[in-house]
Design an enzyme around this catalytic site. Structure first.
Site, PDB file in Angstrom:
ATOM      1  N   GLU A  92      -0.415   9.780  -0.460  1.00 45.48           N
ATOM      2  CA  GLU A  92      -1.031   9.334   0.779  1.00 45.48           C
ATOM      3  C   GLU A  92       0.021   8.857   1.770  1.00 45.48           C
ATOM      4  O   GLU A  92       1.076   8.358   1.391  1.00 45.48           O
ATOM      5  CB  GLU A  92      -2.032   8.209   0.488  1.00 45.48           C
ATOM      6  CG  GLU A  92      -3.222   8.723  -0.301  1.00 45.48           C
ATOM      7  CD  GLU A  92      -4.217   7.637  -0.707  1.00 45.48           C
ATOM      8  OE1 GLU A  92      -5.412   7.897  -0.600  1.00 45.48           O
ATOM      9  OE2 GLU A  92      -3.795   6.556  -1.132  1.00 45.48           O
ATOM     10  N   CYS A 105       3.484   5.150   7.657  1.00 51.03           N
ATOM     11  CA  CYS A 105       3.849   4.614   6.350  1.00 51.03           C
ATOM     12  C   CYS A 105       3.816   5.771   5.364  1.00 51.03           C
ATOM     13  O   CYS A 105       2.791   6.424   5.200  1.00 51.03           O
ATOM     14  CB  CYS A 105       2.850   3.523   5.958  1.00 51.03           C
ATOM     15  SG  CYS A 105       3.125   2.860   4.307  1.00 51.03           S
ATOM     16  N   CYS A 112       3.537   5.272  -9.031  1.00 50.02           N
ATOM     17  CA  CYS A 112       4.680   4.357  -9.091  1.00 50.02           C
ATOM     18  C   CYS A 112       4.821   3.844 -10.506  1.00 50.02           C
ATOM     19  O   CYS A 112       3.833   3.477 -11.138  1.00 50.02           O
ATOM     20  CB  CYS A 112       4.466   3.189  -8.132  1.00 50.02           C
ATOM     21  SG  CYS A 112       5.886   2.059  -8.058  1.00 50.02           S
ATOM     22  N   CYS A 116       3.573  -3.423 -10.677  1.00 56.59           N
ATOM     23  CA  CYS A 116       3.368  -4.767 -10.147  1.00 56.59           C
ATOM     24  C   CYS A 116       1.886  -5.101 -10.331  1.00 56.59           C
ATOM     25  O   CYS A 116       1.017  -4.258 -10.068  1.00 56.59           O
ATOM     26  CB  CYS A 116       3.758  -4.832  -8.677  1.00 56.59           C
ATOM     27  SG  CYS A 116       5.509  -4.437  -8.412  1.00 56.59           S
ATOM     28  N   CYS A 119      -0.763  -4.440  -7.414  1.00 54.48           N
ATOM     29  CA  CYS A 119      -0.690  -3.225  -6.590  1.00 54.48           C
ATOM     30  C   CYS A 119      -1.421  -2.070  -7.261  1.00 54.48           C
ATOM     31  O   CYS A 119      -1.122  -1.687  -8.387  1.00 54.48           O
ATOM     32  CB  CYS A 119       0.762  -2.848  -6.351  1.00 54.48           C
ATOM     33  SG  CYS A 119       0.950  -1.379  -5.331  1.00 54.48           S
ATOM     34  N   GLU A 172       8.524   3.799  -5.402  1.00 61.18           N
ATOM     35  CA  GLU A 172       9.709   2.977  -5.156  1.00 61.18           C
ATOM     36  C   GLU A 172      10.819   3.903  -4.652  1.00 61.18           C
ATOM     37  O   GLU A 172      11.384   4.688  -5.427  1.00 61.18           O
ATOM     38  CB  GLU A 172      10.106   2.273  -6.465  1.00 61.18           C
ATOM     39  CG  GLU A 172      11.469   1.629  -6.466  1.00 61.18           C
ATOM     40  CD  GLU A 172      11.719   0.682  -5.288  1.00 61.18           C
ATOM     41  OE1 GLU A 172      10.890  -0.212  -5.037  1.00 61.18           O
ATOM     42  OE2 GLU A 172      12.739   0.866  -4.600  1.00 61.18           O
ATOM     43  N   SER A 203      11.426  -0.161   2.017  1.00 63.53           N
ATOM     44  CA  SER A 203      10.934  -1.320   1.278  1.00 63.53           C
ATOM     45  C   SER A 203      11.180  -1.094  -0.201  1.00 63.53           C
ATOM     46  O   SER A 203      10.880  -0.033  -0.737  1.00 63.53           O
ATOM     47  CB  SER A 203       9.433  -1.503   1.548  1.00 63.53           C
ATOM     48  OG  SER A 203       8.944  -2.614   0.829  1.00 63.53           O
ATOM     49  N   SER A 226      10.585  -6.624  -1.542  1.00 64.59           N
ATOM     50  CA  SER A 226       9.344  -7.157  -2.100  1.00 64.59           C
ATOM     51  C   SER A 226       9.691  -8.283  -3.064  1.00 64.59           C
ATOM     52  O   SER A 226      10.163  -8.032  -4.168  1.00 64.59           O
ATOM     53  CB  SER A 226       8.570  -6.040  -2.813  1.00 64.59           C
ATOM     54  OG  SER A 226       7.992  -5.175  -1.866  1.00 64.59           O
ATOM     55  N   LEU A 227       9.458  -9.512  -2.629  1.00 62.49           N
ATOM     56  CA  LEU A 227       9.850 -10.677  -3.426  1.00 62.49           C
ATOM     57  C   LEU A 227       8.653 -11.237  -4.199  1.00 62.49           C
ATOM     58  O   LEU A 227       8.660 -11.314  -5.411  1.00 62.49           O
ATOM     59  CB  LEU A 227      10.473 -11.733  -2.519  1.00 62.49           C
ATOM     60  CG  LEU A 227      11.440 -12.689  -3.184  1.00 62.49           C
ATOM     61  CD1 LEU A 227      12.662 -11.954  -3.717  1.00 62.49           C
ATOM     62  CD2 LEU A 227      11.869 -13.790  -2.220  1.00 62.49           C
ATOM     63  N   CYS A 345      -1.777  -2.022   2.544  1.00 60.92           N
ATOM     64  CA  CYS A 345      -0.706  -2.183   1.563  1.00 60.92           C
ATOM     65  C   CYS A 345      -1.271  -2.362   0.165  1.00 60.92           C
ATOM     66  O   CYS A 345      -2.176  -3.160  -0.051  1.00 60.92           O
ATOM     67  CB  CYS A 345       0.133  -3.416   1.878  1.00 60.92           C
ATOM     68  SG  CYS A 345       0.831  -3.399   3.513  1.00 60.92           S
TER      69      CYS A 345
HETATM   70  N1  SAH Z   1       8.044  -0.068  -4.143  1.00 64.82           N
HETATM   71  C1  SAH Z   1       8.404  -0.513  -2.821  1.00 64.82           C
HETATM   72  C2  SAH Z   1       7.675   0.259  -1.748  1.00 64.82           C
HETATM   73  C3  SAH Z   1       6.168   0.053  -1.732  1.00 64.82           C
HETATM   74  S1  SAH Z   1       5.884  -1.128  -0.523  1.00 64.82           S
HETATM   75  C4  SAH Z   1       8.156  -2.013  -2.725  1.00 64.82           C
HETATM   76  O1  SAH Z   1       7.534  -2.570  -3.608  1.00 64.82           O
HETATM   77  O2  SAH Z   1       8.652  -2.631  -1.785  1.00 64.82           O
HETATM   78  C5  SAH Z   1       4.322  -1.672  -0.765  1.00 64.82           C
HETATM   79  C6  SAH Z   1       4.163  -3.053  -0.151  1.00 64.82           C
HETATM   80  O3  SAH Z   1       2.807  -3.438  -0.254  1.00 64.82           O
HETATM   81  C7  SAH Z   1       4.970  -4.067  -0.929  1.00 64.82           C
HETATM   82  O4  SAH Z   1       5.490  -5.103  -0.179  1.00 64.82           O
HETATM   83  C8  SAH Z   1       3.905  -4.545  -1.871  1.00 64.82           C
HETATM   84  O5  SAH Z   1       4.228  -5.696  -2.471  1.00 64.82           O
HETATM   85  C9  SAH Z   1       2.708  -4.635  -0.981  1.00 64.82           C
HETATM   86  N2  SAH Z   1       1.460  -4.670  -1.729  1.00 64.82           N
HETATM   87  C10 SAH Z   1       1.252  -4.127  -2.934  1.00 64.82           C
HETATM   88  N3  SAH Z   1      -0.013  -4.353  -3.349  1.00 64.82           N
HETATM   89  C11 SAH Z   1      -0.603  -5.067  -2.389  1.00 64.82           C
HETATM   90  C12 SAH Z   1      -1.918  -5.590  -2.226  1.00 64.82           C
HETATM   91  N4  SAH Z   1      -2.860  -5.403  -3.138  1.00 64.82           N
HETATM   92  N5  SAH Z   1      -2.199  -6.256  -1.100  1.00 64.82           N
HETATM   93  C13 SAH Z   1      -1.244  -6.418  -0.147  1.00 64.82           C
HETATM   94  N6  SAH Z   1       0.003  -5.934  -0.244  1.00 64.82           N
HETATM   95  C14 SAH Z   1       0.326  -5.265  -1.351  1.00 64.82           C
END
Ligand code: SAH
Length: 359
Positions: A92, A105, A112, A116, A119, A172, A203, A226-227, A345
């Site tokens: 997507e 985006c 992935c 996490c 996500c 990623e 990101s 992404s912290l 996101c």
């Molecule tokens: N793998 C990379 C690129 C994907 S970015 C990364 O993690 O940075 C996807 C962004 O959306 C990240 O900042 C992630 O933490 C955020 N995200 C993931 N799941 C989410 C959710 N359920 N609600 C809001 N943001 C989310």
């Protein structure tokens, strides 16, 4: 047998193609321009190439963008694109119109592998890396369907709605290093998409060796990390990758990253109700980041039935923000876009049968 696709080939590969055909080297740059700057859809449309060369290219190669199998429009103007790739994998991309710019985006992997906890992409599993052409095809498709409103489409300065591209979709990017970097180079190339580094964002959770390579390779888009937690224990519970690349090291590497025009590195922080959204978490985060050229982007969780967390209350978001601001940490809250069509996101995911869970 299917003919190799020219779309997605980097300058070195195009040079080899041209060389094989016994053509002069400058033809490679011309083809590059037709593929990635003018973005024609047929080899026969590369009109400044001699007819004979065009037919030889057509005999041996194809020019193909990934197929769009579905477009979904949100009430807020956000549009989600579902692409079906040649092997049936689906990915997507999301088009996000804003007041003074337009953002695309894009995904870098089908699914992935990072898993996490909050996500949907990770929860739905991992299929494979995308090719350079599959990454660029998302950008090309969205741009083609939203032509520039100015009379000079190739003069960026005059575009009132400049394009931004963020690698924040599925996957990623730093686990798909070669294709991602090749795509970034073509996106930045003046004879390609001509998007400046300031308008490109990668990101990542912080795959350290790949981040170092990116710096050494001289490819420097904006960096977002992404912290999601202010301490290693909590981060490990939310993001398994913490086992490999620790919060301390990731923050240190991010602070040393050469941002375009000396901009600030972004730290993304998804707020999860009752998990990482208290003022104490905010104070700890501020303590870690204080003094750095950084900004924090707070992302209230976009919920989905499969995600085992709740969104923070608006009061918790405000309080978290206030603590950071009081500690002089630049902070913003990401407005959810396209939530109603699961385009926000963390809501992008492999479709049903396509998902093959790994690991
Ligand atoms: N793998 C990379 C690129 C994907 S970015 C990364 O993690 O940075 C996807 C962004 O959306 C990240 O900042 C992630 O933490 C955020 N995200 C993931 N799941 C989410 C959710 N359920 N609600 C809001 N943001 C989310």
């Amino acid at each position: 047998m299917s003919r190799p696709n020219l779309f997605g080939m980097e300058p070195s590969a195009l040079a080899a193609v041209v060389d094989d055909l016994g053509e002069p080297g400058y033809r490679a740059r011309q083809i590059h321009g037709w593929l990635y700057s003018r973005r024609v859809r047929r080899l026969g449309d590369m009109s400044e190439l001699p007819k004979a060369l065009r037919s030889r290219l057509e005999e041996r190669f194809s020019l193909k963008w990934p197929d769009v199998s579905e477009r979904t429009l949100s009430f807020d103007g956000t549009r989600k694109y579902l692409f079906r790739l040649d092997d049936g994998a689906t990915i997507e991309a999301v088009y996000i119109p804003e007041d003074n710019r337009r953002t695309i985006c894009i995904s870098t992997q089908a699914g992935c592998p990072l898993k996490c906890a909050f996500c949907l992409t990770g929860i739905a599993g991992y299929k494979r890396n995308l090719s350079t052409g599959e990454i660029l095809g998302q950008v090309a498709t969205v741009m083609e369907e939203h032509p520039s409103s100015t009379t000079h489409p190739h003069r960026r300065e005059e575009d009132p709605f400049p394009w931004n591209v963020v690698m924040m979709g599925m996957g990623e990017p730093l686990l798909n290093y070669d294709a991602t970097v090749a795509a970034l180079r073509i996106l930045m190339d003046e004879n390609g998409f001509a998007i400046s580094a300031r308008k490109l964002t990668l990101s990542t959770v912080g795959i350290l060796p790949a981040l170092e390579r990116l710096v050494a390779d001289g490819v420097h888009p904006n960096l977002a990390i992404s912290l999601h937690a202010p301490d290693p224990g909590l981060r490990r519970a939310l993001m398994p990758i913490e086992e490999k690349y620790s919060l301390d090291e990731v923050v240190r590497a991010a602070l040393a990253y050469p941002m375009p025009r000396g901009g600030r590195v972004t730290f993304e922080y998804v707020l999860l109700h009752g998990v990482n959204d208290t003022p104490a978490h905010a104070r700890e985060l501020a303590r870690r980041l204080r003094g750095g050229r950084v900004k924090v982007n707070l992302i209230p969780l976009n919920p989905a039935p499969e995600i085992p967390f709740d969104a923070p209350s608006p009061e918790a978001v405000d309080a978290f923000c206030a603590v950071l601001a009081a500690a002089s940490v630049t902070v913003s809250v990401r407005r959810p876009r396209g939530r109603d069509i699961l385009a926000a996101c963390g809501q992008l995911h492999l479709k049903g049968a396509e998902a093959s869970v790994s690991g």
